[in-house]
Scaffold this motif. Structure first.
Motif, PDB file in Angstrom:
ATOM      1  N   LYS A 292     -24.766  -5.770  33.544  1.00 43.90           N
ATOM      2  CA  LYS A 292     -25.983  -5.725  34.337  1.00 43.90           C
ATOM      3  C   LYS A 292     -26.126  -7.047  35.080  1.00 43.90           C
ATOM      4  O   LYS A 292     -25.805  -8.103  34.542  1.00 43.90           O
TER       5      LYS A 292
ATOM      6  N   ASN B 212     -25.324 -10.201  32.518  1.00 46.82           N
ATOM      7  CA  ASN B 212     -25.671 -10.239  31.096  1.00 46.82           C
ATOM      8  C   ASN B 212     -24.483 -10.581  30.212  1.00 46.82           C
ATOM      9  O   ASN B 212     -24.609 -11.261  29.214  1.00 46.82           O
ATOM     10  N   LYS B 213     -23.298 -10.127  30.614  1.00 48.81           N
ATOM     11  CA  LYS B 213     -22.103 -10.406  29.812  1.00 48.81           C
ATOM     12  C   LYS B 213     -21.832 -11.909  29.731  1.00 48.81           C
ATOM     13  O   LYS B 213     -21.376 -12.419  28.728  1.00 48.81           O
TER      14      LYS B 213
ATOM     15  N   SER C 282     -29.757  -6.910  26.644  1.00 48.06           N
ATOM     16  CA  SER C 282     -29.653  -8.307  27.044  1.00 48.06           C
ATOM     17  C   SER C 282     -30.713  -9.139  26.337  1.00 48.06           C
ATOM     18  O   SER C 282     -31.807  -8.689  26.066  1.00 48.06           O
ATOM     19  N   LYS C 283     -30.325 -10.370  26.048  1.00 48.95           N
ATOM     20  CA  LYS C 283     -31.277 -11.217  25.350  1.00 48.95           C
ATOM     21  C   LYS C 283     -32.159 -11.977  26.322  1.00 48.95           C
ATOM     22  O   LYS C 283     -33.213 -12.459  25.984  1.00 48.95           O
ATOM     23  N   LEU C 284     -31.661 -12.112  27.519  1.00 48.81           N
ATOM     24  CA  LEU C 284     -32.365 -13.011  28.424  1.00 48.81           C
ATOM     25  C   LEU C 284     -33.635 -12.407  29.020  1.00 48.81           C
ATOM     26  O   LEU C 284     -34.738 -12.876  28.785  1.00 48.81           O
TER      27      LEU C 284
ATOM     28  N   SER D   3     -19.612  -1.865  22.949  1.00 49.72           N
ATOM     29  CA  SER D   3     -19.700  -2.710  24.133  1.00 49.72           C
ATOM     30  C   SER D   3     -20.715  -2.172  25.119  1.00 49.72           C
ATOM     31  O   SER D   3     -20.963  -2.760  26.134  1.00 49.72           O
ATOM     32  N   SER D   4     -21.267  -1.047  24.848  1.00 45.86           N
ATOM     33  CA  SER D   4     -22.064  -0.442  25.912  1.00 45.86           C
ATOM     34  C   SER D   4     -23.569  -0.544  25.689  1.00 45.86           C
ATOM     35  O   SER D   4     -24.324  -0.502  26.637  1.00 45.86           O
ATOM     36  N   THR D   5     -23.978  -0.676  24.461  1.00 45.76           N
ATOM     37  CA  THR D   5     -25.402  -0.447  24.257  1.00 45.76           C
ATOM     38  C   THR D   5     -26.208  -1.688  23.905  1.00 45.76           C
ATOM     39  O   THR D   5     -27.413  -1.605  23.777  1.00 45.76           O
ATOM     40  N   SER D   6     -25.551  -2.833  23.735  1.00 47.54           N
ATOM     41  CA  SER D   6     -26.347  -3.974  23.307  1.00 47.54           C
ATOM     42  C   SER D   6     -27.239  -4.462  24.432  1.00 47.54           C
ATOM     43  O   SER D   6     -26.799  -4.663  25.550  1.00 47.54           O
TER      44      SER D   6
ATOM     45  N   CYS E  54     -20.588   1.743  32.440  1.00 42.63           N
ATOM     46  CA  CYS E  54     -20.109   2.160  31.134  1.00 42.63           C
ATOM     47  C   CYS E  54     -20.136   0.996  30.148  1.00 42.63           C
ATOM     48  O   CYS E  54     -20.454   1.153  28.974  1.00 42.63           O
ATOM     49  N   SER E  55     -19.825  -0.194  30.643  1.00 43.53           N
ATOM     50  CA  SER E  55     -19.753  -1.337  29.743  1.00 43.53           C
ATOM     51  C   SER E  55     -21.124  -1.913  29.446  1.00 43.53           C
ATOM     52  O   SER E  55     -21.258  -2.781  28.606  1.00 43.53           O
ATOM     53  N   GLY E  56     -22.134  -1.455  30.165  1.00 40.45           N
ATOM     54  CA  GLY E  56     -23.461  -2.030  29.994  1.00 40.45           C
ATOM     55  C   GLY E  56     -23.651  -3.302  30.790  1.00 40.45           C
ATOM     56  O   GLY E  56     -24.623  -4.028  30.592  1.00 40.45           O
TER      57      GLY E  56
ATOM     58  N   VAL F 255     -33.800  -4.249  36.626  1.00 41.97           N
ATOM     59  CA  VAL F 255     -32.806  -3.340  37.176  1.00 41.97           C
ATOM     60  C   VAL F 255     -33.443  -2.451  38.226  1.00 41.97           C
ATOM     61  O   VAL F 255     -32.886  -2.223  39.292  1.00 41.97           O
TER      62      VAL F 255
END
Lengths: 703, 530
Positions: B497, B278-279, A683-685, A678-681, B493-495, A693
């Protein structure tokens, strides 16, 4: 100024002294001191110091005469109200002052006087009130605030002087029908009329014309939240749609209110629409989605409100064969911060929501609760799993059983107790499917401690004795300590020992049986137990003596070891009661899920009024899966209807982007599922997420 | 409708009651409630003809009693009212937490509020902005008067004897109160300066705001006419990581993220905000089903993959979410080894702790401390505290807490990485050497020399003193946990953004400044069972 000093018990003399000493000076300081004295009176009344304060009545009346200050007036009125309740006779002296205040030019004082007038339960006050209040309602020159208070006062007056109020009812009805009435008066009249009709069984239920109903609904936009809810509440039942179209139109008007922040409004809107659905032949699926979403957003509230909403969810889930809600189970998963009453209610919801599709997720969740540190919670979770196994069909039940067996290996004492207890029910519902588990269960014979689980264990051993070679040996664990057991366990032991003997008469079983019969009849102090033992004994001896033709072995077996009926968990309520409950969403009846008459006395149950559009049965409502058929709803509603995030919804018109929504959320529960970080994928957008960021974040440590 | 309403303190004694249906004996009902009350029971209890409906807020209970003959009672209404009334009181008294004294100090004000909010049990209005117009003149606010008095007193240095007497009584009655009042005055001052224009405008056209409030109901959380000189919006994403691992068995028991998005809004007018996360864009099913949004968010917009809302003024929590992490996702801070080595021959026992980081290399912790429990070691080994314990760590200090038996390793900043950044700490304790001890005792007995002088605290005696009492020596679970406290800024931690944050105000068209920050912190429970 104000302090705890005010909030102590005073003697009447002390306060009187304080009130008098400053009377001479007319300065502001003394006025404040005087007010403090008066405040002390109120504080003492709150503390229940009535006896002392009664002496101060003359002082109060004196102030009433000379003071014009609103605050002093308020205290005087409060004094009369509190005293009037305890001792109505003594307050009669104040009546002229109150009547005088009614003529005051200040609206606030008028309102105050009106309230005081109906607050005192004495004949004089009631007479005056019955005389004055209707005139206030009737007169047009009265300011709207006062009229409103007067109308609400009617409701109160109705409890003491019904006949006088009945005369006003036509006028109230006229008020509602009249155009250009101040909205607040309209609401007050509507609400009062409705509740007077409801609380008096001798009156017909209120029925409004369609035109009036629409007028009231049109006001919704201009009303404040509480009035909105009152209108919706009053219109439920009393606004009877003459045709399906009327009903549809009303639904359209009310629909946006579902989104309201105030739970009271949202739930009343819900109630009103649910009521209207009885007058509609079909309904679009989007409405169900809307219902569900509004309920879900209501769950995000303080626990007490959440509790009420959850209770109503239970009601709505029970109420129709095709429930009006389509909720994802994950909203009912328990959080450790939830108070106990929420946890319990959520478990109940989970139980109701369980079906073959949702079961795996629910089970996984319940298993987690079962290993919770909180023992009560853990037990309840196991109970719930057991109940699910009884509720559901064979295939799903076996999943539950597997879960229970897994938990059994966990081996904690109370978990074992609870599992054994629920297994009895499961075996009664599915007598033959789970025979293979019995071996596992019996291993824990030594560790069962509580009466209930002992009972369950004895029952299991007895009923499945043919699956075990050493059942007598196991049984002896219980029978050997017969006298130490609680009464109900003793009963079970006795029953089982007799059953063993009847089933397979041999020296061993006979020995145990006789032993039990003996200790029951000789050592036990309980007459019931003794009697039952004697009865068994005489039955057995009758079958063995030469009078055997009177009682064959077969019939003896039938009597002592008959087939038990299959158990069903009874969650369905009577349809009539359900109909009534659905009209009572949000009331106490919905909390207890009992008909109103059982909770409140002297009331007429609500029922649907007849109309050509009324559905004959509630099952008649069709849910359409095509959005296009119901254009009028869409057009009025500016909000985008495509709730593609309605999770578990298996709708026919699924868009391609929704594909991942019907996947069960096991993948979500990653602790046990497949690996999915859950942490490293990334973003596609955004093409350059890092840039964004950097732009957005400030390089400054958190304060 | 409810027959009467009470506000009770934590001992269930009524502070204020409002008699709606002329109940003869209010006290009796309160006592009845006291008898049937159980903290764990649902908010609705029934006893002897009375339904009690209660909500618990702060230390107070707001209670409404309904008679069973009284059908006309919508319980939802009662509870929503109590809830709103509580909020209203807080707004009126300008305090984040209500307590018993505040209620007692403001009896009349509350009475009046009751009077204005309900007529014969029917709720009229609970909108504080409207009620403030109604009740404004007559509000008797002890807080503000006392503040004024105090200000006067400090300025004029107690001129009037009358005032001074009051002031004294105030001081006696409670110093902390004084402090609180000052705090309040300070906060209100601040508020006034920050939203000066708002206040002014409200003063001018109160009637306008009344109309706005009633007609434009859907946005009940924001009043019209808010104005700021500099329009700023702060958004903080804060994630608390909860982690629990059985180190010996290598089983991860808990691995959760509790996330919150805090916002501070200082924007003028009625701005419409759009936030993309992003989620949401990726339609992360877990995020969608486990997130809860503030009432201002229009939930329909979530389908369009962005969060649209008109924010309330000031602080609020936009979103709360809870995510489960996969077992194989490494924890942000990992205990990579934990060893207790006993060197019996050398009469020494060593504790070796190594930790490693698993987050992006460019980030680093802004605070990190590791707590190593010692009770088990003290129980298993006979430790000689007369000889100094030795600590060695690559960074940071090690503190020895004697009374609660743990070592605190304060690391501070530690760079991120993916397992390659490691830090370790070694602690060494001496074991009791019986031979040596006997020899010393023997020597002492035989020699004429005074015993050698020892400097520094005598740890063994302190230890004995402290641990005399707890003879039972039950070692609870908590004393076997290596816990970590840390804070990692600029990283989630969850990524999660924030992809973009748009602020639009159609009429005012001002320039605005959105600020976004991220932070991950450890939860209360971030521990390894060793």
């Amino acid at each position: 100024m104000s302090d705890h000093k005010i909030f102590t018990r005073y003697k009447a003399n002390e306060i009187r002294a304080e009130l008098q000493s400053f009377e001479v000076k007319k300065s502001k300081v003394s006025a404040n001191k005087r007010k403090d004295g008066l405040k002390k009176i109120i504080a003492n009344l709150t503390l229940g110091n009535y006896n002392e304060m009664a002496y101060l009545a003359p002082e109060i009346l004196k102030f009433w005469k000379i003071e014009d200050d609103l605050e002093v007036k308020r205290i005087c009125h409060e004094y009369v109200r509190s005293f009037g309740i305890v001792n109505p006779k003594n307050t009669v002296e104040a009546l002229p002052f109150i009547l005088n205040d009614l003529k005051n030019r200040n609206e606030k004082i008028q309102i105050m006087a009106l309230k005081t007038l109906v607050a005192v339960p004495s004949a004089e006050f009631i007479d005056e009130a019955s005389r004055i209040i209707p005139s206030f309602v009737n007169r047009r020159s009265v300011p709207p605030d006062v009229t409103r208070t007067a109308i609400y006062a009617l409701k109160r007056l109705d409890e003491v002087n019904h006949d006088r109020v009945v005369e006003c009812l036509p006028f109230l009805l006229e008020l509602i029908q009249r155009e250009n009435v101040d909205p607040i008066i309209h609401v007050a009249a509507l609400n009062t009329l409705n509740s007077i009709h409801e609380s008096n069984p001798n009156l017909q239920p209120l029925k409004l014309s369609m035109e009036t109903a629409f007028n009231s609904l049109d006001l919704l936009q201009t009303l404040n939240e509480w009035d909105k809810a009152l209108v919706l509440d009053a219109l439920t039942i009393s606004a009877v749609p003459g045709s399906h179209e009327d009903a549809y139109e009303m639904i359209d008007i009310v629909l946006p209110q579902l989104q309201h922040v105030n739970t009271f409004v949202a739930l009343n809107a819900f109630k009103f629409i649910a009521y209207l659905l009885n007058y509609v032949d079909s309904v679009n699926e989007s409405l169900i989605k809307r219902f569900s979403n509004s309920i879900i957003s209501l769950l995000n509230k303080p626990p007490e409100l959440q509790f009420l909403v959850l209770r109503n969810v239970i009601l709505l889930l029970l109420s129709r064969d095709v429930p009006l809600l389509n909720l994802d189970v994950s909203y009912f998963f328990i959080e450790f911060t939830d108070p106990i009453f929420i946890k319990d209610t959520k478990l109940e919801c989970l139980y109701l929501l369980a079906n073959e599709e949702t079961l795996p997720r629910i089970l996984e969740e319940l298993e987690q609760y079962a290993t919770d540190i909180d023992i009560q919670m853990s037990r309840k979770a196991i109970r719930a799993i057991g109940n699910l196994a009884v509720k559901l069909k064979h295939h799903s039940a076996s999943e539950c059983v597997t879960a229970l067996l897994d938990l059994l290996e966990f081996g904690v004492e109370y978990v074992v107790q609870e599992i054994i207890s629920v297994f009895r029910n499961i075996l009664r519902k599915h007598p033959s499917e789970f025979k293979s588990c019995i071996k596992d269960l019996v291993k824990y014979t030594d560790s069962v401690q509580e009466p209930e689980s002992k009972n369950a264990m004895i029952w299991i051993i007895t009923n499945y004795s043919d699956n075990m070679s050493n059942y007598l040996q196991i049984f002896q664990i219980f029978s050997s300590k017969f006298l130490e057991e609680t009464l109900d366990v003793q009963f079970s032991i006795l029953n089982s020992s007799v059953k063993f003997f009847v089933r397979d008469p041999n020296p061993k079983t006979e020995k145990i049986c006789m032993q039990m019969l003996k200790s029951c009849t000789e050592d036990s102090n309980n007459p019931d137990l003794r009697n039952r033992a004697f009865m068994y004994w005489s039955l057995l001896s009758l079958a063995q003596t030469d009078k055997a033709h009177l009682l064959s072995n077969e019939s003896l077996k039938n009597i002592l070891d008959g087939e038990l009926p299959v158990i069903e968990l009874n969650t369905k309520l009577d349809p009539v009661i359900l109909e009534e409950l659905e009209l009572n969403i949000g009331t106490i009846a919905s909390i207890y899920l009992k008909p109103v008459s059982q909770i409140f006395r002297n009331t007429r149950p609500r029922y649907l009024l007849p109309s050509p559009a009324l559905n004959k049965s509630r099952g008649q409502l069709k849910i359409l899966h095509d959005t296009k058929n119901w254009n009028n709803l869409e057009s009025l509603d500016t909000l985008h209807e495509d709730f593609s995030n309605n999770r578990s919804d298996k709708s026919a018109h699924k868009k391609s982007m929704m594909n991942d929504y019907d996947k069960p959320a096991e993948t979500v529960n990653q602790l046990k599922g497949k690996r999915k970080s859950s942490s490293t994928s990334p973003s596609k957008l955004s093409r350059k997420p890092s840039m964004l960021v950097r732009k957005l974040s400030i390089r400054k440590p958190f304060s | 409708m409810s027959s009467c309403i009470y506000i009770l303190d934590e001992n269930l004694e009524p502070l204020i009651s409002k008699n709606i249906k002329s109940i003869p004996n209010l006290r009796y009902i309160a006592q009845l409630f006291k008898r049937v009350y159980e903290p764990a029971s649902p908010p609705i209890t029934t006893s002897l003809n009375w339904h009690f409906i209660r909500i618990k807020r702060d230390s107070l209970i707001f209670l409404s009693a309904v008679h069973t003959s009284d059908y006309d009672c919508d319980i939802m209404c009662v509870i929503s009212f109590l809830d709103q009334f509580h909020l209203l009181l807080k707004k009126f008294l300008e305090t984040p937490v209500l307590d018993r004294n505040m209620i007692l100090d403001n009896v009349l004000l509350i009475m009046e509020l009751f009077e204005e909010t309900i007529d014969f049990g029917i709720v009229q209005s609970t909108e504080s902005s409207i009620l403030k117009d109604y009740v404004r003149i007559k509000i008797n606010m002890p807080d503000s008067t006392i503040i004024n008095q105090l200000r006067d007193a400090s300025a004029k240095d107690s001129e009037e004897s009358d005032n001074e007497a009051k002031k004294k009584s105030k001081r006696v009655s409670g110093m902390p109160d004084l402090y609180k009042y000052l705090q309040i005055s300070k906060s209100t001052n601040e508020k006034k300066t920050s939203t000066k224009d708002t206040f002014d405008e409200e003063g001018v056209d109160t009637y306008n705001s009344f109309i706005a409030n009633t007609t434009v109901m859907p946005i009940s959380w924001r009043t019209k006419g808010i104005h700021y000189g500099k329009n700023e919006f702060f958004l903080d994403v804060i994630e608390r990581v909860q982690y629990f691992m059985d180190f010996e068995q290598g089983i991860i028991r808990t691995n959760l993220i509790h996330g919150q998005i805090f916002c501070k809004s200082y924007l003028s007018g009625m701005p419409k905000l759009k936030i993309a996360i992003n989620k949401l864009l990726k339609r992360d099913a877990q995020f969608i089903s486990n997130s809860k949004f503030h009432q201002c968010v229009s939930l329909e917009s979530l389908n369009e993959k962005e969060i649209q809302f008109i924010p309330p003024d000031g602080d609020f929590v936009l979103c709360k979410y809870e995510l489960k992490r996969h077992v194989n996702d490494p924890p942000m801070l990992k205990l990579s080894s934990y060893e207790v080595k006993a060197k019996i021959k050398k009469y020494k026992v060593q504790i070796l702790v190594t930790i490693e980081t698993h987050f992006k290399g460019q980030n680093s912790t802004s605070g990190l401390s590791v707590k190593v429990p010692l009770s088990q070691i003290f129980k298993d080994y006979e430790i000689d505290l007369r000889k100094p314990a030795r600590f060695k760590s690559s960074t940071g200090n090690v503190l020895f807490n004697l009374s609660e038996d743990f070592l605190l390793w304060e690391v501070g900043a530690m760079k991120g990485g993916h397992g390659e950044t490691k830090l370790s700490m070694t602690a060494e304790f001496a074991l009791f050497n019986k031979e040596e001890y006997e020899k010393e005792v023997e020597e002492l007995r035989n020699s004429m020399n005074p015993p050698p002088i020892r400097e520094g605290p005598k740890l063994e005696e302190l230890y004995k003193q402290i641990h005399e009492d707890d003879v039972s020596k039950t070692i609870s679970l908590a004393s076997n946990l290596v816990t970590m406290r840390f804070e990692v800024p600029y990283c989630t931690c969850s990524g999660l953004k924030v992809e973009y944050l748009k602020i639009e105000e159609e009429q005012l068209q001002y320039q605005s400044f959105p600020w976004v920050r991220y932070k991950t912190v450890s939860d209360e429970e971030y521990a390894y069972l060793v």
